[in-house]
Design a protein around this motif. Structure first.
Motif, PDB file in Angstrom:
ATOM      1  N   ARG A   1       0.741  -1.331  -0.078  1.00  0.00           N
ATOM      2  CA  ARG A   1      -0.099   0.097  -0.203  1.00  0.00           C
ATOM      3  C   ARG A   1       0.896   1.349  -0.071  1.00  0.00           C
ATOM      4  NH1 ARG A   1      -5.189   0.690   0.651  1.00  0.00           N
ATOM      5  NH2 ARG A   1      -5.447  -1.432   1.417  1.00  0.00           N
TER       6      ARG A   1
ATOM      7  N   GLU B   1     -12.830  -7.750  -2.779  1.00  0.00           N
ATOM      8  CA  GLU B   1     -12.406  -6.530  -3.936  1.00  0.00           C
ATOM      9  C   GLU B   1     -11.406  -7.783  -4.646  1.00  0.00           C
ATOM     10  OE1 GLU B   1     -10.152  -2.461  -4.901  1.00  0.00           O
ATOM     11  OE2 GLU B   1     -10.468  -3.270  -2.718  1.00  0.00           O
TER      12      GLU B   1
ATOM     13  N   ASP C   1     -12.990   7.830 -16.640  1.00  0.00           N
ATOM     14  CA  ASP C   1     -13.779   7.326 -15.613  1.00  0.00           C
ATOM     15  C   ASP C   1     -14.564   6.290 -16.146  1.00  0.00           C
ATOM     16  OD1 ASP C   1     -13.404   8.714 -13.334  1.00  0.00           O
ATOM     17  OD2 ASP C   1     -14.859  10.179 -13.939  1.00  0.00           O
TER      18      ASP C   1
ATOM     19  N   SER D   1     -12.000   3.295 -17.165  1.00  0.00           N
ATOM     20  CA  SER D   1     -11.881   2.614 -15.865  1.00  0.00           C
ATOM     21  C   SER D   1     -13.070   1.661 -15.602  1.00  0.00           C
ATOM     22  CB  SER D   1     -11.703   3.546 -14.791  1.00  0.00           C
ATOM     23  OG  SER D   1     -11.213   2.809 -13.564  1.00  0.00           O
TER      24      SER D   1
ATOM     25  N   LYS E   1     -13.858  -1.109 -12.620  1.00  0.00           N
ATOM     26  CA  LYS E   1     -13.712  -0.315 -11.058  1.00  0.00           C
ATOM     27  C   LYS E   1     -13.810   1.183 -11.410  1.00  0.00           C
ATOM     28  CE  LYS E   1      -8.560   0.233 -11.112  1.00  0.00           C
ATOM     29  NZ  LYS E   1      -7.356  -0.042 -10.500  1.00  0.00           N
ATOM     30  N   THR E   2     -14.226   1.780 -10.248  1.00  0.00           N
ATOM     31  CA  THR E   2     -14.332   3.270 -10.460  1.00  0.00           C
ATOM     32  C   THR E   2     -12.948   3.837 -10.330  1.00  0.00           C
ATOM     33  OG1 THR E   2     -16.581   3.045  -9.176  1.00  0.00           O
ATOM     34  CG2 THR E   2     -15.578   5.056  -9.082  1.00  0.00           C
ATOM     35  N   LEU E   3     -12.853   4.866 -11.006  1.00  0.00           N
ATOM     36  CA  LEU E   3     -11.437   5.521 -10.976  1.00  0.00           C
ATOM     37  C   LEU E   3     -11.196   6.371  -9.757  1.00  0.00           C
ATOM     38  CD1 LEU E   3      -8.977   5.797 -12.834  1.00  0.00           C
ATOM     39  CD2 LEU E   3      -9.809   8.181 -13.558  1.00  0.00           C
ATOM     40  N   SER E   4     -10.405   5.899  -8.928  1.00  0.00           N
ATOM     41  CA  SER E   4     -10.258   6.829  -7.634  1.00  0.00           C
ATOM     42  C   SER E   4      -9.292   7.972  -7.975  1.00  0.00           C
ATOM     43  CB  SER E   4      -9.655   5.936  -6.513  1.00  0.00           C
ATOM     44  OG  SER E   4      -8.447   5.387  -6.998  1.00  0.00           O
ATOM     45  N   PRO E   5      -9.229   8.944  -6.992  1.00  0.00           N
ATOM     46  CA  PRO E   5      -8.326   9.987  -7.191  1.00  0.00           C
ATOM     47  C   PRO E   5      -6.875   9.665  -7.241  1.00  0.00           C
ATOM     48  CG  PRO E   5     -10.157  10.488  -5.598  1.00  0.00           C
ATOM     49  CD  PRO E   5     -10.073   9.091  -5.855  1.00  0.00           C
TER      50      PRO E   5
ATOM     51  N   ASP F   1      -5.378   7.834  -9.095  1.00  0.00           N
ATOM     52  CA  ASP F   1      -5.166   6.627  -9.853  1.00  0.00           C
ATOM     53  C   ASP F   1      -4.671   6.712 -11.170  1.00  0.00           C
ATOM     54  OD1 ASP F   1      -5.282   4.016 -11.128  1.00  0.00           O
ATOM     55  OD2 ASP F   1      -7.117   3.402  -9.909  1.00  0.00           O
TER      56      ASP F   1
END
Length: 236
Positions: A80, A106, A175, A178, A184-188, A190
């Motif tokens: 991580r 996940e 978005d 992705s 998957k949703t595009l996270s900040p 990423d």
């Protein structure tokens, strides 16, 4: 459905084998990249789960070797916050990454999303062929070529190319890419889509007319351009 799990931690492997077996997957194990390459030479896998930090041969080195020989989808398991490993993995052709520690559901969702977009339909036919100005995409086998020469795309790169061709001369947001390609949703912060599109740009050969194949639209995403738009035009 056979997967290859590559991780030097025996306890983690045991837990993941139990989890994946409950989901109906058959799992082979390897404790480092060297053993993984030996197993790949003898077996065919639907997907590789590849840890980064391992002795003998780490995941990044193993991924380089894998991509020289195989198109098997790869889900990288990274520490991580270790952005460098993630960026390197994506640059080298990993299909996706997941940071440890991760939620079991996940992991399963990511695996299934990759497998959904890599499933090749048994029936081939004209409906599976996309032609676009010299680019030929076979959506059944997930293979692409340009003027008869294979582009050697990963399944994720193929998915990105297929989507932006389907919306030629239109902006396709990161978005949307992705969600539809990675599932998957595009996270900040990423950068997965940026890296896959950068790899795709490098693999596409020079266009006959000298123009770019697609443009990066600041704040909007990407747009594949037809000949009449390549030299400049209004992109919706």
């Amino acid at each position: 459905m056979s997967l290859l799990l590559v991780d030097d931690d025996q306890d983690i492997r045991s837990l993941l084998v139990d989890l994946l077996s409950l989901e109906g997957f058959q799992v082979d194990e390897a404790e480092n990249g060297k053993v993984a390459l030996e197993k790949l030479a003898e077996n065919t896998y639907r997907l590789i789960l590849l840890d980064v930090m391992m002795p003998v041969m780490d995941g990044i080195t193993a991924l380089k070797e894998i991509r020289q020989r195989y198109n098997t989808p790869v889900l990288m398991l990274t520490a991580r916050g270790d952005d460098l490993d993630r960026i390197q993995g994506l640059e080298l052709g990993a299909d996706d990454y997941l940071a440890k520690p991760f939620n079991d559901r996940e992991l399963i969702a990511r695996i299934k999303a990759i497998l959904r977009r890599t499933d090749a339909k048994a029936t081939l036919g004209s409906q599976h062929i996309i032609n676009f100005e010299g680019l030929v995409l076979n959506t059944a086998t997930k293979q692409a070529n340009y003027q008869g020469h294979s582009l050697d795309l990963t399944t994720t790169e193929f998915g990105c190319l297929e989507l932006i061709i389907a919306r030629v001369n239109q902006a396709v947001s990161k978005d949307d890419l992705s969600m539809k390609v990675l599932g998957k949703t595009l996270s900040p912060f990423d950068r997965s889509i940026d890296m896959h599109m950068s790899n795709l740009r490098k693999k596409l050969p020079p266009r006959e007319n000298g123009d770019v194949w697609f443009k990066t639209l600041r704040g909007r995403g990407y747009a594949m351009l037809s000949n009449e738009y390549a030299g400049g035009g209004v992109i919706l």
